[in-house]
Design a protein around this motif. Structure first.
Motif, PDB file in Angstrom:
ATOM      1  N   GLU A   1      -9.019   2.022   3.880  1.00  0.00           N
ATOM      2  CA  GLU A   1      -7.565   1.877   3.785  1.00  0.00           C
ATOM      3  C   GLU A   1      -7.064   1.551   2.380  1.00  0.00           C
ATOM      4  O   GLU A   1      -5.866   1.521   2.138  1.00  0.00           O
ATOM      5  N   VAL A   2      -7.984   1.268   1.455  1.00  0.00           N
ATOM      6  CA  VAL A   2      -7.544   0.991   0.081  1.00  0.00           C
ATOM      7  C   VAL A   2      -8.239   1.920  -0.922  1.00  0.00           C
ATOM      8  O   VAL A   2      -7.596   2.719  -1.587  1.00  0.00           O
TER       9      VAL A   2
ATOM     10  N   PHE B   1      -0.490  -4.997   8.362  1.00  0.00           N
ATOM     11  CA  PHE B   1      -1.846  -4.907   7.800  1.00  0.00           C
ATOM     12  C   PHE B   1      -2.672  -6.163   8.092  1.00  0.00           C
ATOM     13  O   PHE B   1      -3.788  -6.086   8.590  1.00  0.00           O
TER      14      PHE B   1
ATOM     15  N   PRO C   1      -7.727   6.031   0.007  1.00  0.00           N
ATOM     16  CA  PRO C   1      -6.402   6.589  -0.310  1.00  0.00           C
ATOM     17  C   PRO C   1      -6.026   6.432  -1.781  1.00  0.00           C
ATOM     18  O   PRO C   1      -5.365   7.299  -2.340  1.00  0.00           O
TER      19      PRO C   1
ATOM     20  N   PHE D   1       0.857  -1.179   0.000  1.00  0.00           N
ATOM     21  CA  PHE D   1       0.000   0.000   0.000  1.00  0.00           C
ATOM     22  C   PHE D   1       0.899   1.237   0.000  1.00  0.00           C
ATOM     23  O   PHE D   1       1.612   1.474   0.973  1.00  0.00           O
TER      24      PHE D   1
ATOM     25  N   TRP E   1       0.401   4.243   0.458  1.00  0.00           N
ATOM     26  CA  TRP E   1       0.095   5.281   1.457  1.00  0.00           C
ATOM     27  C   TRP E   1       0.379   4.799   2.870  1.00  0.00           C
ATOM     28  O   TRP E   1       0.086   5.489   3.827  1.00  0.00           O
ATOM     29  N   LYS E   2       0.925   3.597   3.008  1.00  0.00           N
ATOM     30  CA  LYS E   2       1.235   3.092   4.333  1.00  0.00           C
ATOM     31  C   LYS E   2       2.741   2.934   4.480  1.00  0.00           C
ATOM     32  O   LYS E   2       3.425   2.544   3.545  1.00  0.00           O
TER      33      LYS E   2
ATOM     34  N   ARG F   1     -12.496  -1.793   6.135  1.00  0.00           N
ATOM     35  CA  ARG F   1     -11.058  -1.527   5.956  1.00  0.00           C
ATOM     36  C   ARG F   1     -10.719  -1.366   4.480  1.00  0.00           C
ATOM     37  O   ARG F   1      -9.855  -0.573   4.123  1.00  0.00           O
TER      38      ARG F   1
END
Lengths: 263, 264
Positions: free
Chosen positions: B180-181, A99, B184, A88, A90-91, B176
């Motif tokens: 979170e996917v 995760f 973003p 990801f 953005w992580k 999530r």
């Protein structure tokens, strides 16, 4: 127990249009904590096979069972490492690694411990707060592998995980994966184009054929590895040993027959 | 060598060139109007007239209010219309991109409404809500709504499938996946939509205030036009440009803070 059982697994694509049989009736059993490499010409359905174990595709006929349970959808007992890393963006490294753990409800202490553990194992200390684009390809794939291991799945599915890496990085990663699977034995289905890689890593190598995708032959490597003590030698020495080149030749001949006129 | 300005821009050779260009244009402006009188003051104001009008607007006011009052009025309307539009538009576009059934249900409405230029709504808005703030907010809403829906929709629909699968195989559920996917991954496109919505808000505001308003920068513009006061027209234009740029910079700052992981 995290064994994988394929029972008459068939996959047909293209409803409506011209149907294409990607997998034509596969029966196979992967033992708990066994490392299986899958090689085959392109279009033999090896990725489809893996995706059915992951629960990302459903068999048209037959079923896949993991630990005795029929696979119907993705689950944290089976983690996938993708060829394009699929981190990801953005992580941070830390958030990427944890995760899957968060899906399992791991505590913060557990997560911090896992991050420290895997980064140390992969010699990547100090990158916790970096974003993936700040890392090299090899480091990104290490993080992706750590993410899958940290989820603590019974089964690890790897779809040409080193395919996007340069030759040197690839060799180092192969060695690290062997080391990692000694520390954390898992049931692994490893898909690759590289015969060397397949033989070096696996307990058994599955050679697939196409039209439709099927298992052509299964070659045992584990007994040779143990007898010739491969794990005590560096990778480049192993790859020059007669026992290795013999098995590699065997897999190559089978592949060549399957590829036919493509060569 | 490089110096940073408060906007984080870097002072370089090209920005020095820019300053020189602007200086030349102002000098030329001064030359054509005040010095030679080639361009008369009823066509275009001289720099002194411009400054005098600016001071007049700022101190005693013009067209019903001072510079601050007129500007705040316009900013307020833009903010109301813009925020209403994005608060409804972004989630709607998200839902349409996420679920094809919602798209199938709502898309026909969009196909009907999209070809209507937002400014064509002004007469209906005035009939419904008069010359109040409400009619302007309505028109700004209509104009700002479409870009935020379409861009959010596109961003969500084109989400990286591999990342969605990676999240699923690592045990992520729907909430999530969304937070979170999808969110973003679609964020850069969503911000593109917000930027276009903001631009549309200003364009529409000025048009709506030109048609009829009691206060606001568009009202300054229309009053100055009736008075054939070219200096005040220019002042209003410049103030609108500065106010618009101010909101755009504000949005860019928010974007920079939200999208921290930018690869470039």
């Amino acid at each position: 127990m995290s064994d994988i059982q394929f029972d008459g697994v068939t996959k047909v694509f293209g409803r409506g249009g011209k149907p294409f049989t990607a997998i034509g009736g596969i029966d196979f059993h992967v033992n708990d904590n066994e490392f299986i490499s899958v090689v085959g010409p392109s279009g033999c359905g090896k990725t489809t096979l893996m995706r059915m174990v992951a629960g990302l595709e459903t068999p048209t006929d037959g079923e896949v069972r993991v630990g005795g349970e029929k696979v119907t959808k993705p689950g944290p007992d089976r983690a996938v490492v993708f060829q394009q890393f699929a981190l990801f963006p953005w992580k941070t490294v830390r958030k990427n690694i944890t995760f899957g753990m968060r899906s399992r409800g791991a505590s913060k202490a557990e997560r911090d411990e896992a991050v420290a553990h895997y980064l140390k194992l992969m010699k990547m200390e100090g990158t916790e707060d970096s974003y993936p684009h700040q890392l090299s390809g090899g480091m990104q794939q290490r993080v992706a592998i750590a993410r899958s291991y940290a989820t603590d799945p019974g089964v690890l599915l790897m779809d040409e995980p080193f395919g996007a890496l340069d030759a040197q990085t690839r060799t180092i990663m192969q060695e690290e994966l062997v080391r990692l699977s000694h520390v954390n034995p898992r049931t692994v289905l490893f898909i690759t184009h590289s015969v060397e890689e397949a033989v070096y890593l696996a307990d058994r190598v599955v050679v697939m054929g196409r039209n439709p995708g099927k298992i052509r032959e299964v070659i045992d490597v584990a007994s040779t590895r143990k007898a010739e003590k491969w794990s005590e030698e560096p990778i480049d020495d192993v790859m020059e040993m007669p026992s290795f080149t013999h098995l590699r030749g065997q897999v190559w001949r089978l592949l060549r027959e399957e590829m036919g006129e493509d060569i | 060598m490089d110096k940073r300005t408060p906007w984080g821009r870097v002072v370089t050779r090209s920005s020095i060139t820019g300053v020189i260009t602007v200086a030349v244009v102002i000098a030329l402006w001064f030359f054509l109007t005040s010095v030679t009188g080639i361009v008369g003051q009823y066509r275009f104001p001289s720099p002194q007239d411009f400054l005098a009008s600016f001071v007049r607007l700022a101190t005693e006011g013009y067209a019903g209010g001072t510079l601050i009052e007129q500007t705040l009025q316009s900013l307020w309307l833009v903010a109301c219309g813009f925020f209403t539009a994005i608060v409804i538009g972004v989630p709607l576009g998200f839902a349409m991109g996420y679920d094809r059934r919602i798209e199938a249900f709502l898309n026909p409405v969009f196909l009907l409404l999209r070809p209507i230029p937002p400014l064509a709504w002004i007469p209906l808005a005035i009939v419904w809500l008069g010359l109040s703030d409400g009619s302007k907010i309505l028109v700004i809403f209509v104009a700002a709504f479409v870009p935020s829906v379409i861009n959010t929709f596109t961003g969500v629909r084109n989400v990286d499938r591999t990342l969605v699968e990676a999240a699923k195989v690592h045990g992520a559920g729907t909430s999530r996946l969304i937070s979170e996917v999808y969110l973003p991954d679609a964020a850069p496109m969503i911000f593109t939509g917000l930027r276009l919505s903001l631009q549309a808000s200003w364009t529409t505001l000025v048009a709506a205030e030109l048609v009829g308003a009691f206060l606001g920068l568009g009202r300054v513009l229309s009053t100055a036009y009736r008075d054939i006061n070219t200096a005040m027209i220019l002042v209003a234009m410049v103030v609108i440009a500065i106010a618009g740029a101010f909101t755009t910079i504000l949005l860019a700052q928010v974007e920079k803070r939200v999208i921290k992981w930018r690869t470039t």
